[in-house]
Design an enzyme around this catalytic site. Structure first.
Site, short mmCIF file in Angstrom:
data_model
loop_
_atom_site.label_atom_id
_atom_site.label_comp_id
_atom_site.label_asym_id
_atom_site.label_seq_id
_atom_site.Cartn_x
_atom_site.Cartn_y
_atom_site.Cartn_z
CE LYS A 79 21.30 14.90 -92.69
NZ LYS A 79 21.43 14.74 -91.24
N GLY A 179 8.07 18.87 -76.69
CA GLY A 179 8.08 17.66 -77.52
C GLY A 179 8.58 16.48 -76.69
CB VAL A 180 7.34 14.09 -74.33
CG1 VAL A 180 8.13 14.57 -73.13
CG2 VAL A 180 5.96 14.70 -74.34
N GLY A 181 8.84 13.12 -77.60
CA GLY A 181 8.92 12.00 -78.54
C GLY A 181 9.98 11.00 -78.12
CG ASN A 182 11.19 7.94 -80.91
OD1 ASN A 182 10.55 7.08 -80.32
ND2 ASN A 182 11.07 8.17 -82.20
CB VAL A 183 15.34 12.33 -78.16
CG1 VAL A 183 16.47 12.83 -77.25
CG2 VAL A 183 15.91 11.81 -79.47
CB ALA A 184 11.74 14.52 -75.18
CE1 TYR A 185 7.65 7.81 -71.41
CE2 TYR A 185 9.49 6.33 -71.82
CZ TYR A 185 8.32 6.63 -71.14
OH TYR A 185 7.84 5.75 -70.20
P1 NAD Z 1 10.15 12.45 -82.47
O1 NAD Z 1 9.42 12.72 -83.73
O2 NAD Z 1 10.07 11.10 -81.85
O3 NAD Z 1 9.71 13.50 -81.34
C1 NAD Z 1 9.37 14.82 -81.60
C2 NAD Z 1 8.14 15.16 -80.77
O4 NAD Z 1 7.88 16.56 -80.94
C3 NAD Z 1 6.90 14.40 -81.22
O5 NAD Z 1 6.27 13.80 -80.11
C4 NAD Z 1 6.03 15.50 -81.83
O6 NAD Z 1 4.64 15.27 -81.68
C5 NAD Z 1 6.49 16.72 -81.06
N1 NAD Z 1 6.20 18.01 -81.70
C6 NAD Z 1 6.19 18.31 -83.02
N2 NAD Z 1 5.87 19.61 -83.20
C7 NAD Z 1 5.68 20.14 -81.96
C8 NAD Z 1 5.36 21.42 -81.47
N3 NAD Z 1 5.11 22.45 -82.29
N4 NAD Z 1 5.27 21.61 -80.13
C9 NAD Z 1 5.48 20.58 -79.28
N5 NAD Z 1 5.80 19.33 -79.69
C10 NAD Z 1 5.89 19.12 -81.01
O7 NAD Z 1 11.67 12.87 -82.75
P2 NAD Z 1 12.97 12.50 -81.93
O8 NAD Z 1 13.67 11.39 -82.61
O9 NAD Z 1 12.63 12.39 -80.47
O10 NAD Z 1 13.86 13.81 -82.16
C11 NAD Z 1 13.56 15.02 -81.47
C12 NAD Z 1 14.54 16.10 -81.93
O11 NAD Z 1 15.88 15.69 -81.66
C13 NAD Z 1 14.50 16.38 -83.45
O12 NAD Z 1 14.72 17.75 -83.65
C14 NAD Z 1 15.64 15.56 -83.99
O13 NAD Z 1 16.16 16.11 -85.19
C15 NAD Z 1 16.66 15.70 -82.87
N6 NAD Z 1 17.62 14.60 -82.82
C16 NAD Z 1 17.20 13.32 -82.66
C17 NAD Z 1 18.14 12.29 -82.62
C18 NAD Z 1 17.70 10.85 -82.40
O14 NAD Z 1 18.56 10.01 -82.08
N7 NAD Z 1 16.43 10.53 -82.55
C19 NAD Z 1 19.52 12.58 -82.71
C20 NAD Z 1 19.93 13.91 -82.85
C21 NAD Z 1 18.96 14.92 -82.91
#
Ligand code: NAD
Length: 363
Positions: A79, A179-185
Site C-alpha cells: 500500500k 450507505g448507497v454509494g458507488n458499490v451499494a447502488y
Molecule cells: P462511496 O463513497 O461511493 O459510498 C459510500 C456511501 O456511504 C456514500 O453514499 C456515503 O454518503 C455513505 N455514508 C458515509 N457515512 C455514512 C454513515 N455514517 N451512514 C450511512 N451512510 C454513510 O464508496 P464506495 O466506493 O461505494 O465504497 C463503499 C465501501 O466499500 C467503502 O468502505 C470502500 O472502502 C469499500 N470498497 C469499495 C471498493 C470499490 O470498488 N469502490 C472496493 C473494495 C471495497
C-alpha cells in the site's frame, strides 16, 4: 522501533518518498511478495502524525496480502499512503514524483486508486511508470471498479445466504443496506432484479432518494439501519461499524457487505456475532471484486475474463465455509487460513531451483 514493527508481521520494505519541489511526502509499504509483485492502492489522507501514517500503511499493506492471496491472485500485498490534504495538495508534479519512486521499485510494487485518489491521479503516475492500475479506460483499463466490486458482493451474499438460510436465493429476502454509494447502488440493482426487498440508509439524501426511486427501497435513518427487521445486513459505507453497541441491535441472520474492516475488533466482535448466531462473511473476500478487476489490467484488460473471476468469489466462499466447518473456526479465520496456506505453499514451490540465464553463452 520501525524494524521491530516490521519484524512483527514480517514486512519486506518501507520506502519513504520525499520531493521538495512538489511537496510530496509518501510512504510505500511492501508487506509480502511471495505470490508475485505487491499490489495495493494509494491512500491520500491528512494524517495527524507521521507515526499514524506509518501504522496505517503497514496495516493496510498486510491487509492487501490477505485480500490478494484469498482472491487467488498471483500478487503480494502493499500500500502507499500520501500525507497531505487531497483537496489542496495535488499537482501534476506531486504524482509524477510519486510515479518515479514507484518506478524505481522496478515492478516490486504496483499502485492503484484508494481513498483520496482518482483515475486522473493514476493517469499522472502512468506518465512515469507502467506499474499502476486503474488508469483511464483509453489506456486499456477496466474503468471504475465499483460495479465489479458490487458483482462480487452479490455472489458472496448468495453463497453466504446458502449457509445462513439453506438456499442461495435472495428472492423475497429483506436486505438492510448501510450507505448507497458507488458499490451499494450497483449491488442494489442486482438484488432488486432478483426480487429482494431493500431498506437503505445514507447520510446523503440524494443517494437514498435514488435507491427509493430506482429500486422501491424503504428509507430509514442512519441510526435505525442496524435494528430494522431484515434477513441480511449489508454494510457498504464505513469500517468499524460492527461493535459493542451495534451487534446487540441487529435482528438479521447474516452480515455481508462491501465496506473494509467492518469488525471494530476482529476477534471480539467476530465472536460476538457468532454468539448471536449471525453469519459474518469475511469482508476482504466479499469485496475482492475490485482488486480482481484492477489486477486483470496487468494481463491486458478483458472484461469477460474479469467477470468470470469475480463470479468465482462464490466458489472461494464455498472453500472458506468448508474450512470453517472442518476446523471449527469462524469463516473470517478460515479466510485468513486460506490466504496464509496459499502463501506458505507457494513459498515452498518457489524454493525449487529454476535456472534463469545470467549471461549470453558464446556461440
Ligand atoms: P462511496 O463513497 O461511493 O459510498 C459510500 C456511501 O456511504 C456514500 O453514499 C456515503 O454518503 C455513505 N455514508 C458515509 N457515512 C455514512 C454513515 N455514517 N451512514 C450511512 N451512510 C454513510 O464508496 P464506495 O466506493 O461505494 O465504497 C463503499 C465501501 O466499500 C467503502 O468502505 C470502500 O472502502 C469499500 N470498497 C469499495 C471498493 C470499490 O470498488 N469502490 C472496493 C473494495 C471495497
Amino acid at each position: 522501533m520501525i524494524f521491530e514493527k516490521m519484524a512483527q508481521y514480517d514486512y519486506e520494505q518501507l520506502v519513504f518518498c520525499h520531493d521538495e519541489t512538489s511537496g510530496l511526502k509518501a510512504i510505500i509499504c511492501i508487506h509480502d511478495t511471495t505470490l508475485g509483485p505487491a499490489l495495493g492502492g494509494c491512500r491520500f489522507w491528512n494524517y495527524d502524525s507521521e507515526e499514524d501514517a506509518i501504522v496505517d500503511v503497514m496495516r493496510l499493506a498486510r491487509g492487501m496480502t490477505y485480500k490478494n492471496a484469498a482472491a487467488g491472485l498471483n500478487l503480494g500485498g502493499a500500500k502507499t499512503v500520501v500525507i497531505g490534504d487531497p483537496k489542496t495538495d495535488k499537482s501534476e508534479a506531486f504524482f509524477r514524483a510519486l510515479g518515479r519512486y514507484i518506478n524505481s521499485l522496478d515492478g516490486r510494487y504496483i499502485t492503484a486508486e484508494d481513498v483520496g485518489t482518482t483515475v486522473e491521479d493514476m493517469d499522472m503516475i502512468y506518465q512515469e511508470t507502467p506499474y499502476v492500475c486503474g488508469v483511464s479506460e483509453s489506456y486499456g483499463s477496466g474503468g471504475n471498479p465499483s460495479p465489479m466490486t458490487a458483482l462480487g458482493v452479490y455472489y458472496a451474499m448468495k453463497r453466504t445466504a446458502k449457509e445462513a438460510f439453506g438456499d442461495d436465493s435472495l428472492d423475497g429476502k429483506t436486505i438492510a443496506v448501510q450507505g448507497v454509494g458507488n458499490v451499494a447502488y450497483n449491488m442494489c440493482e442486482f438484488l432488486h432484479e432478483e426480487g429482494a426487498k431493500l431498506i437503505v440508509a445514507d447520510i446523503n439524501e440524494e443517494a437514498v432518494q435514488r435507491a427509493v426511486d430506482d429500486f422501491g427501497a424503504e428509507a430509514v435513518s442512519v441510526d435505525d439501519i442496524y435494528s430494522v427487521d431484515a434477513d441480511i445486513f449489508a454494510p457498504c459505507a464505513l469500517g468499524g461499524i460492527l461493535n459493542d453497541k451495534t451487534i446487540p441491535a441487529l435482528k438479521v441472520k447474516m452480515v455481508c457487505g462491501s465496506a473494509n474492516n467492518q469488525l471494530l475488533e476482529e476477534d471480539k466482535h467476530g465472536q460476538m456475532l457468532k454468539e448471536r448466531d449471525i453469519m459474518y462473511a469475511p469482508d476482504f473476500v466479499v469485496n475482492s471484486g475490485g482488486v480482481i478487476n484492477v489486477a486483470d489490467e496487468l494481463e491486458g484488460y478483458n472484461r469477460e475474463r474479469a467477470t468470470k473471476k469475480i463470479k468465482g468469489i462464490y466458489d472461494q466462499m464455498d472453500k472458506i465455509f468448508a474450512i470453517a466447518k472442518e476446523q471449527d473456526i469462524l469463516p473470517l479465520q478460515a479466510a485468513e487460513h486460506l490466504a496464509e496456506s496459499r502463501i506458505d505453499t507457494m513459498m515452498r514451490v518457489h524454493s525449487k531451483y529454476s535456472a534463469k540465464p545470467k549471461r549470453q553463452m558464446k556461440q
